[in-house]
Write a protein that holds these residues in place. Structure first.
Motif, PDB file in Angstrom:
ATOM      1  N   ASP A   1      31.927 -33.094  -5.861  1.00 24.86           N
ATOM      2  CA  ASP A   1      31.568 -31.818  -5.261  1.00 24.86           C
ATOM      3  C   ASP A   1      32.391 -31.584  -3.993  1.00 24.86           C
ATOM      4  O   ASP A   1      32.714 -32.526  -3.259  1.00 24.86           O
ATOM      5  N   SER A   2      32.726 -30.324  -3.723  1.00 19.02           N
ATOM      6  CA  SER A   2      33.558 -29.997  -2.563  1.00 19.02           C
ATOM      7  C   SER A   2      32.851 -30.304  -1.241  1.00 19.02           C
ATOM      8  O   SER A   2      33.501 -30.615  -0.239  1.00 19.02           O
ATOM      9  N   VAL A   3      31.509 -30.214  -1.231  1.00 18.54           N
ATOM     10  CA  VAL A   3      30.762 -30.568  -0.025  1.00 18.54           C
ATOM     11  C   VAL A   3      30.979 -32.038   0.312  1.00 18.54           C
ATOM     12  O   VAL A   3      31.267 -32.403   1.461  1.00 18.54           O
TER      13      VAL A   3
ATOM     14  N   GLY B   1      23.159 -31.555   8.213  1.00 18.42           N
ATOM     15  CA  GLY B   1      23.130 -31.298   6.779  1.00 18.42           C
ATOM     16  C   GLY B   1      21.829 -30.663   6.336  1.00 18.42           C
ATOM     17  O   GLY B   1      21.816 -29.736   5.500  1.00 18.42           O
ATOM     18  N   GLU B   2      20.725 -31.134   6.899  1.00 21.14           N
ATOM     19  CA  GLU B   2      19.417 -30.560   6.576  1.00 21.14           C
ATOM     20  C   GLU B   2      19.326 -29.112   7.039  1.00 21.14           C
ATOM     21  O   GLU B   2      18.822 -28.238   6.324  1.00 21.14           O
ATOM     22  N   LEU B   3      19.851 -28.831   8.246  1.00 20.63           N
ATOM     23  CA  LEU B   3      19.805 -27.472   8.777  1.00 20.63           C
ATOM     24  C   LEU B   3      20.733 -26.543   8.007  1.00 20.63           C
ATOM     25  O   LEU B   3      20.434 -25.354   7.830  1.00 20.63           O
ATOM     26  N   ALA B   4      21.865 -27.073   7.548  1.00 21.02           N
ATOM     27  CA  ALA B   4      22.857 -26.239   6.862  1.00 21.02           C
ATOM     28  C   ALA B   4      22.423 -25.854   5.459  1.00 21.02           C
ATOM     29  O   ALA B   4      22.601 -24.697   5.032  1.00 21.02           O
ATOM     30  N   PHE B   5      21.850 -26.790   4.720  1.00 22.63           N
ATOM     31  CA  PHE B   5      21.579 -26.552   3.303  1.00 22.63           C
ATOM     32  C   PHE B   5      20.093 -26.507   2.951  1.00 22.63           C
ATOM     33  O   PHE B   5      19.735 -26.042   1.871  1.00 22.63           O
TER      34      PHE B   5
ATOM     35  N   ALA C   1      30.328 -23.538   2.827  1.00 20.48           N
ATOM     36  CA  ALA C   1      30.927 -23.379   4.158  1.00 20.48           C
ATOM     37  C   ALA C   1      29.940 -23.630   5.283  1.00 20.48           C
ATOM     38  O   ALA C   1      30.331 -23.976   6.403  1.00 20.48           O
ATOM     39  N   ALA C   2      28.642 -23.494   4.998  1.00 17.39           N
ATOM     40  CA  ALA C   2      27.625 -23.687   6.041  1.00 17.39           C
ATOM     41  C   ALA C   2      27.600 -25.109   6.581  1.00 17.39           C
ATOM     42  O   ALA C   2      27.098 -25.354   7.682  1.00 17.39           O
ATOM     43  N   GLY C   3      28.164 -26.047   5.842  1.00 20.00           N
ATOM     44  CA  GLY C   3      28.128 -27.448   6.267  1.00 20.00           C
ATOM     45  C   GLY C   3      29.313 -27.881   7.101  1.00 20.00           C
ATOM     46  O   GLY C   3      29.552 -29.088   7.261  1.00 20.00           O
ATOM     47  N   TRP C   4      30.044 -26.938   7.684  1.00 23.62           N
ATOM     48  CA  TRP C   4      31.272 -27.271   8.412  1.00 23.62           C
ATOM     49  C   TRP C   4      31.046 -28.244   9.572  1.00 23.62           C
ATOM     50  O   TRP C   4      31.944 -29.003   9.948  1.00 23.62           O
ATOM     51  N   ALA C   5      29.845 -28.237  10.163  1.00 22.13           N
ATOM     52  CA  ALA C   5      29.600 -29.091  11.339  1.00 22.13           C
ATOM     53  C   ALA C   5      29.111 -30.490  10.983  1.00 22.13           C
ATOM     54  O   ALA C   5      28.971 -31.330  11.874  1.00 22.13           O
ATOM     55  N   ILE C   6      28.862 -30.761   9.703  1.00 22.98           N
ATOM     56  CA  ILE C   6      28.301 -32.066   9.324  1.00 22.98           C
ATOM     57  C   ILE C   6      29.210 -33.232   9.716  1.00 22.98           C
ATOM     58  O   ILE C   6      28.726 -34.239  10.258  1.00 22.98           O
ATOM     59  N   PRO C   7      30.536 -33.159   9.467  1.00 26.01           N
ATOM     60  CA  PRO C   7      31.376 -34.330   9.802  1.00 26.01           C
ATOM     61  C   PRO C   7      31.834 -34.390  11.248  1.00 26.01           C
ATOM     62  O   PRO C   7      32.707 -35.196  11.583  1.00 26.01           O
TER      63      PRO C   7
ATOM     64  N   ALA D   1      36.330 -27.119   6.464  1.00 23.50           N
ATOM     65  CA  ALA D   1      36.449 -25.695   6.175  1.00 23.50           C
ATOM     66  C   ALA D   1      37.594 -25.408   5.204  1.00 23.50           C
ATOM     67  O   ALA D   1      37.465 -24.559   4.308  1.00 23.50           O
ATOM     68  N   LEU D   2      38.703 -26.102   5.354  1.00 24.67           N
ATOM     69  CA  LEU D   2      39.849 -25.893   4.463  1.00 24.67           C
ATOM     70  C   LEU D   2      39.517 -26.332   3.041  1.00 24.67           C
ATOM     71  O   LEU D   2      39.878 -25.655   2.067  1.00 24.67           O
ATOM     72  N   ILE D   3      38.822 -27.455   2.893  1.00 25.56           N
ATOM     73  CA  ILE D   3      38.480 -27.947   1.561  1.00 25.56           C
ATOM     74  C   ILE D   3      37.465 -27.030   0.882  1.00 25.56           C
ATOM     75  O   ILE D   3      37.493 -26.853  -0.344  1.00 25.56           O
TER      76      ILE D   3
END
Length: 431
Positions: free
Chosen positions: A305-307, A365-369, A137-143, A127-129
């Motif tokens: 990329d920031s993601v 990742g699939e659900l987020a993007f 921001a939607a991918g915050w839960a991926i890692p 989230a900070l990056i």
């Protein structure tokens, strides 16, 4: 020397539990190798001259349209096959806390706290990056997820003599991690919720629960109910894999009598785990890892990329900080001590290994993007790169400790009585 009433972190558990965990690890290790091969095959095929054939296979749709189940092969893998994976996760988690060594709150507190820290800190790092990018921001839960099979497969290669307590800790941490991930998926990645199918889903789930509580094992009764619960969960808008966890939680763990044989949870786990580790997860990995990188230039562009940066940093840095700090805080505020056989560098090495995220990370990742988006492709690259870096760093740390692990292993297995149980599990301090 530890005080008699002082709790110890990563102390060895009972012999039956250690033996059961060893049996689980054998299957997960083999499954991790199969999954890795499947992922590499998908990645190579997607970047080969035959990539159109791969995409045609992944995007081929089939299923009844009237039931909203007209899905692509890739969607059937992520929505359908992974439900089996999460069914096993539900069984394993319930069994750990009902009949395993972790039914003791003192034993359960550390891996649960470590799992929570290993979810929160990577999410914060990501989230900070990506603070200035609302789309990313939607991918915050991926890692936030640790892949059980992948991590244990790496562990089997680099640390065969690793103390069983650490192996159990990693397995439990990863299972709790998956449960948290499923809760995140249900709460944060459900775009449209249809209440009627969700309420109707409770009917087959309740019938399934009643039957398994009565110790019914007839597949022709249970499978249709499980399929109905899965289909209705899918129609509700909540990711269908949540149904797998709920069905796993419904299965009883404790046997009603000594002569009953294996408990129903153990029976189902024995039947379904090979299908999960040998088929469901590898097939999902084959389709999920198939990202067209676009050569070296495309790979470099993706890394910028920031993601990608957020996911890699979350897996490699966030996981280590979250797991290690949470474990240390539990030791600090509960006045627990590390087992005498281990050092904190072992915990750090295990935390780095927790940065291997794959199955659930790719799913989130699939659900987020969304499938087919550029950001999802970047997320796939990031998960692969981050997991590889975590595996390499963990190898360096744990290989350096391998001699110590070997010495501990030889000491534990040197004295075995005629009952076949190592003496170390029969000492007063083994509980």
């Amino acid at each position: 020397m530890n005080r008699p009433n002082t709790a110890r972190i990563f102390t060895r558990g009972s012999w039956p539990e250690a033996k059961r965990i060893a049996d689980v690890l054998r299957l997960e290790t083999v499954g991790g190798v199969i999954m890795l091969v499947a992922a590499l095959l998908g990645l190579v095929w997607a970047n080969s001259p035959w990539a159109p054939a791969y995409e045609a296979l992944r995007d081929f749709e089939f299923g009844p349209e009237s039931l909203h189940l007209r899905l692509s092969v890739g969607q059937w893998a992520s929505d359908g096959l992974l439900a089996i994976f999460f069914f096993i996760a539900g069984l394993e988690l319930k069994r750990e806390f009902v009949a395993g060594d972790l039914r003791d709150p003192r034993r359960a507190a550390v891996p649960v706290a470590a799992a929570i820290g290993g979810v929160v800190v990577p999410a914060l790092v990501y989230a900070l990056i990506n603070l200035g990018s609302p789309e990313a921001a939607a991918g915050w839960a991926i890692p936030t997820a640790t892949d059980i099979a992948f991590a244990l497969a790496v562990l089997a290669v680099i640390g065969r003599n690793l103390p069983a307590a650490l192996r159990t800790f990693l397995l439990t941490l990863a299972v709790v991690d998956d449960l948290i991930a499923i809760v995140i998926i249900a709460l944060f990645y459900t775009e449209q919720l249809s209440v009627v199918p969700l309420l109707l889903m409770l009917v087959p789930l309740a019938l399934f629960t009643v039957l398994v509580q009565r110790r019914v094992r007839s597949w022709w009764l249970l499978l249709p109910l499980a399929a109905a619960a899965w289909a209705l969960m899918h129609a509700s808008g909540v990711h269908a894999t949540v149904a797998g966890v709920l069905l796993g939680f419904a299965v009883p763990v404790i046997r009603r009598s000594a002569g009953e044989g294996p408990g129903l949870a153990e029976h189902f786990e024995h039947r379904w785990r090979p299908l999960s580790t040998g088929v469901a997860v590898p097939v999902f990995a084959f389709f999920a890892a198939g990202v067209a990188i676009g050569g070296f230039d495309g790979f470099v562009a993706s890394l910028g990329d920031s993601v990608t940066t957020g996911i890699v940093a979350g897996l490699v840095v966030g996981k280590v900080i979250g797991i290690t700090a949470s474990t240390w805080l539990m030791a600090r505020f509960t006045k627990a001590t590390l087992d005498s056989d281990l050092a904190w560098v072992d915990v750090v090495g295990l935390a780095v290994l927790g940065g291997i995220g794959f199955t659930v990370s790719l799913l989130v990742g699939e659900l987020a993007f969304g499938e087919g988006s550029t950001q999802y492709d970047d997320a796939k690259v990031a998960v692969l790169v981050g997991s590889l870096l975590a595996a390499v760093i963990a190898t360096v740390i744990l290989r350096a400790r391998n001699r110590v692990y070997r010495r501990i292993h030889e000491e534990e297995t040197r004295d075995v009585d005629q009952d076949g149980i190592p003496d170390v599990h029969q000492r007063p301090d083994a509980d």
